[in-house]
Design a protein around this motif. Sequence first.
Motif: not given
Length: 213
Positions: A68-72, A76-77, A101-104, A133-135
């Motif tokens: 259905d095209g829904a992204p994994a 951002d979630q 930064r953008p990640l795959p 949680v630390e990113l």
Amino acid sequence: IARELHDVVAHHIAVINVQAGLARFVFRSDARTAREALDTIEGASGEALAELRRMLGLLRADGVQGADGAPAPGLDQLDEMVTRVRTGGVGVELRVTGTPRPLPPGVQLCVYRVVQEALTNVFKHAPGAEAAVELAYRAGEVTVSVTDDGPVEGLDPVTPAERGGHGLIGMRERAKLYGGTILVGPRSEGGFGVRLTLPTPVQAARRGDAVRE
């Protein structure tokens, strides 16, 4: 598919179970809290259904997106996940350091699932604990850690099965898939911790996506 199914079901059902118990407990005495619990149940079950549809799509088509095209799920979630866990009674703080930064997509999904599994384990094994949680975006890598101050009595410091089980196996498999490392176990200062490190140079990111595809 097995890893994805485990992570989706374990997390969302844990949230739904906790919130259903809360709603039942306060049904007559606190209508507002009961409604909020039911709202959380509605949201968690809706997300679970959407992710299950995506996984069914993976059985029919290649790629990260479902039929259905829904992204994994991605980074951002994380805020949404943390908010959902807070409503279940676990205090969670989310911190982001470094320059985002953008990640795959595959790397993002790996980070998301590891955080999801770690917070689910707090739900199940350390209810009422405080978690963080630390990113962290670093040169050539991204790290994420999930720590809590819950009890660790009875855990084997080498193979803490009570806090992992199949979920721990899945986390290690995900880390290995993208050339990363993961540390899981009780912390010297108390509580429990999970720390994932993934390389993010251009060549590593491309190689990870190639494996995913």
